[in-house]
Motif scaffolding. Structure first.
Motif, PDB file in Angstrom:
ATOM      1  N   LEU A   1      76.791  -9.999  35.311  1.00  0.00           N
ATOM      2  CA  LEU A   1      78.196  -9.699  35.193  1.00  0.00           C
ATOM      3  C   LEU A   1      78.554  -8.224  34.787  1.00  0.00           C
ATOM      4  O   LEU A   1      79.611  -7.921  35.089  1.00  0.00           O
ATOM      5  CB  LEU A   1      78.694 -10.796  34.313  1.00  0.00           C
ATOM      6  N   GLY A   2      77.693  -7.632  34.220  1.00  0.00           N
ATOM      7  CA  GLY A   2      77.893  -6.456  33.644  1.00  0.00           C
ATOM      8  C   GLY A   2      77.534  -5.870  32.559  1.00  0.00           C
ATOM      9  O   GLY A   2      77.157  -6.803  31.515  1.00  0.00           O
ATOM     10  N   TYR A   3      77.134  -4.648  32.185  1.00  0.00           N
ATOM     11  CA  TYR A   3      76.820  -4.043  31.047  1.00  0.00           C
ATOM     12  C   TYR A   3      77.899  -3.195  30.607  1.00  0.00           C
ATOM     13  O   TYR A   3      78.444  -2.459  31.317  1.00  0.00           O
ATOM     14  CB  TYR A   3      75.476  -3.194  31.299  1.00  0.00           C
ATOM     15  N   PHE A   4      78.051  -2.944  29.047  1.00  0.00           N
ATOM     16  CA  PHE A   4      79.312  -2.282  28.616  1.00  0.00           C
ATOM     17  C   PHE A   4      79.063  -1.353  27.659  1.00  0.00           C
ATOM     18  O   PHE A   4      78.414  -1.937  26.705  1.00  0.00           O
ATOM     19  CB  PHE A   4      80.395  -3.426  28.365  1.00  0.00           C
ATOM     20  N   LEU A   5      79.291  -0.184  27.688  1.00  0.00           N
ATOM     21  CA  LEU A   5      79.038   0.778  26.558  1.00  0.00           C
ATOM     22  C   LEU A   5      80.457   1.043  25.712  1.00  0.00           C
ATOM     23  O   LEU A   5      81.403   0.669  26.173  1.00  0.00           O
ATOM     24  CB  LEU A   5      78.882   2.193  27.210  1.00  0.00           C
ATOM     25  N   PRO A   6      80.364   1.413  24.607  1.00  0.00           N
ATOM     26  CA  PRO A   6      81.433   1.526  23.773  1.00  0.00           C
ATOM     27  C   PRO A   6      82.164   2.752  24.154  1.00  0.00           C
ATOM     28  O   PRO A   6      81.699   3.725  24.845  1.00  0.00           O
ATOM     29  CB  PRO A   6      80.866   1.722  22.369  1.00  0.00           C
ATOM     30  N   HIS A   7      83.603   2.494  24.280  1.00  0.00           N
ATOM     31  CA  HIS A   7      84.430   3.329  24.649  1.00  0.00           C
ATOM     32  C   HIS A   7      85.393   4.031  23.620  1.00  0.00           C
ATOM     33  O   HIS A   7      85.381   5.320  23.456  1.00  0.00           O
ATOM     34  CB  HIS A   7      85.303   2.961  25.871  1.00  0.00           C
ATOM     35  N   GLU A   8      85.984   3.196  22.944  1.00  0.00           N
ATOM     36  CA  GLU A   8      86.883   3.267  21.795  1.00  0.00           C
ATOM     37  C   GLU A   8      86.549   2.541  20.764  1.00  0.00           C
ATOM     38  O   GLU A   8      86.088   1.541  20.962  1.00  0.00           O
ATOM     39  CB  GLU A   8      88.284   3.532  21.913  1.00  0.00           C
ATOM     40  N   GLY A   9      86.634   2.908  19.335  1.00  0.00           N
ATOM     41  CA  GLY A   9      86.528   2.065  18.304  1.00  0.00           C
ATOM     42  C   GLY A   9      84.890   2.321  17.978  1.00  0.00           C
ATOM     43  O   GLY A   9      84.577   3.485  17.865  1.00  0.00           O
ATOM     44  N   SER A  10      84.201   1.230  17.630  1.00  0.00           N
ATOM     45  CA  SER A  10      82.675   1.295  17.225  1.00  0.00           C
ATOM     46  C   SER A  10      81.764   2.085  18.362  1.00  0.00           C
ATOM     47  O   SER A  10      82.187   1.843  19.538  1.00  0.00           O
ATOM     48  CB  SER A  10      82.220  -0.069  17.063  1.00  0.00           C
TER      49      SER A  10
END
Length: 112
Positions: free
Chosen positions: A38-47
């Motif tokens: 379904l996907g991998y997701f890196l932090p963008h904003e915040g932590s």
């Protein structure tokens, strides 16, 4: 019963690109071994040190078949070894979720 493996990673924020390469490799490996990435997701904003990976399976039995295939996949083993050697994953947590019928893979009805 369809299930999703929800993986929460704590990553070294100074090795973000190493994690990106790791995730991109799973983009080839997981589907080849039988998982529905379904996907991998890196932090963008915040932590800046939390990343996510989501992998779907038709059932727990399908997940067990995937694991058996993954253990024999040379690129998969190499990706695990690279992560261990570079130590950009500080912590990994897995949760197993039951997919709610009628909510997963719904097509968008309006184009933004």
């Amino acid at each position: 019963m369809p299930i999703t493996c929800f993986i929460r990673y704590q990553i070294d924020p100074f090795q973000r690109e190493a994690f990106r390469r790791y995730a991109e490799a799973w983009g080839r490996i997981i589907p080849r071994c039988g998982g529905n990435l379904l996907g991998y997701f890196l932090p963008h904003e915040g932590s800046n040190d939390i990343a996510w990976g989501l992998i779907g399976f038709d059932s727990l039995a399908a997940y067990e078949r995937y694991r058996a295939v993954l253990r024999t996949d040379p690129e998969g083993r190499a990706n695990f070894e690279m992560a261990q050697a570079q130590r950009f994953i500080l912590r990994e947590e897995r949760s197993w979720l039951e997919d709610v019928a009628g909510t997963v893979h719904q097509p968008r009805q309006v184009t933004p």
